[in-house]
Design a protein around this motif. Sequence first.
Motif, short mmCIF file in Angstrom:
data_model
loop_
_atom_site.label_atom_id
_atom_site.label_comp_id
_atom_site.label_asym_id
_atom_site.label_seq_id
_atom_site.Cartn_x
_atom_site.Cartn_y
_atom_site.Cartn_z
N ALA A 108 91.23 35.31 35.60
CA ALA A 108 92.54 34.92 36.13
C ALA A 108 92.54 34.92 37.66
O ALA A 108 93.09 34.03 38.30
CB ALA A 108 93.61 35.86 35.60
N LEU A 109 91.88 35.94 38.23
CA LEU A 109 91.81 36.03 39.70
C LEU A 109 90.97 34.88 40.26
O LEU A 109 91.32 34.28 41.29
CB LEU A 109 91.20 37.39 40.09
N GLU A 110 89.86 34.56 39.58
CA GLU A 110 89.01 33.44 40.04
C GLU A 110 89.77 32.11 39.98
O GLU A 110 89.63 31.27 40.87
CB GLU A 110 87.74 33.38 39.19
N VAL A 111 90.59 31.93 38.95
CA VAL A 111 91.39 30.70 38.84
C VAL A 111 92.34 30.59 40.05
O VAL A 111 92.49 29.52 40.65
CB VAL A 111 92.18 30.65 37.51
N CYS A 112 92.94 31.72 40.43
CA CYS A 112 93.82 31.73 41.62
C CYS A 112 93.01 31.41 42.88
O CYS A 112 93.47 30.65 43.75
CB CYS A 112 94.49 33.09 41.79
N GLU A 113 91.81 31.97 42.98
CA GLU A 113 90.95 31.69 44.14
C GLU A 113 90.60 30.20 44.19
O GLU A 113 90.63 29.58 45.26
CB GLU A 113 89.68 32.55 44.07
N GLY A 114 90.26 29.65 43.04
CA GLY A 114 89.93 28.23 42.96
C GLY A 114 91.09 27.35 43.39
O GLY A 114 90.92 26.37 44.12
N GLN A 115 92.30 27.74 42.96
CA GLN A 115 93.50 26.98 43.34
C GLN A 115 93.71 27.05 44.86
O GLN A 115 94.06 26.05 45.49
CB GLN A 115 94.71 27.55 42.59
N GLN A 116 93.46 28.23 45.44
CA GLN A 116 93.64 28.37 46.90
C GLN A 116 92.60 27.53 47.65
O GLN A 116 92.94 26.87 48.64
CB GLN A 116 93.53 29.84 47.32
#
Length: 327
Positions: free
Chosen positions: A140-148
């Motif tokens: 979930a954190l990686e998905v947020c990083e990818g979005q950023q």
Amino acid sequence: MSDIDIISQYRDQFVTYLNKRNQLGEPKNLYEPVKYILALGGKRMRPILTLMTAEAFGGKVEYAMDAALAVEMFHNFSLVHDDIMDDAPLRRGKTTVHEKWDVNTGILSGDAMLILSYQFFESYPTETYVELTKLFSKTALEVCEGQQYDVDFEIRDDVTVPEYLKMIEYKTSVLVAAAMKMGAIVANALQKDADAIYEFGRNLGIAFQLQDDYLDAFGDPKTFGKQVGGDIMENKKTYLYLKSLEKASKDDQEGLLHLYSIKPDDSTDKVEAVKTIFKESGAVEETKKAIESFTQKAFEALAKIELPEKSKVLLKQFGESLMERTV
């Protein structure tokens, strides 16, 4: 039974379970948008992969349902919030949640979906629960990083191909990989096999996204679910764009940079001009090569896993069907 029938069977079983578990109550304005986005359909690729992987490793489909539901709920939560960030009017051809209700409802219902995702893991024994939630939180954190990264790239002119690949890995492929590894965890697969199936999903996810980039520019408008040329209209720095800048003649590089600095009211000419540069620079071939390369890496990871041949064949054919898709 054909592979398409088997995949449809997984999908039908999952949708039946989803409808049963998606009977959320009050307050209506919190839960109605959740029901709405989950009912919009989509390919259900991620939960199908969880169920398929669990069964491949000797687990029961029913036992993997809550993990599959967590993955689907999280995926849809991310779509609700992405649509707000992109100010998108449509999702899967229907009005987006924040347009149908309002932005505040979209934010809050999305938050509720993220929390619901975690609750679905509570049906598993402690050891399995810990493993699933650790993997899920990391993902979930990686998905947020990818979005950023994706947001950052919009205002940067120096994005590199490795940075772009990292962005799509985090934004798209880690969730595909985690969906598969969760199936392995639920089925008590060996650690090395769970890790290998993660690699299979990760590489397949990158290939899938590169294929999406390609189809966005060169897909058939009749079968491609989104507007063809949408990425070009939005000046998105996709793999095709980055490879064109790397390989095109100086004149074409300058032309491309200019085209990506404007947003005309009628984008038809712009889209065609950009596609011509993509073709002439060799970026189309490079993109196809990259899709092939990541697909092969996925199949190499799959080959290392001790699985019944029937299961391996099904997973491989699922991967191949993703790569041959036109939608």
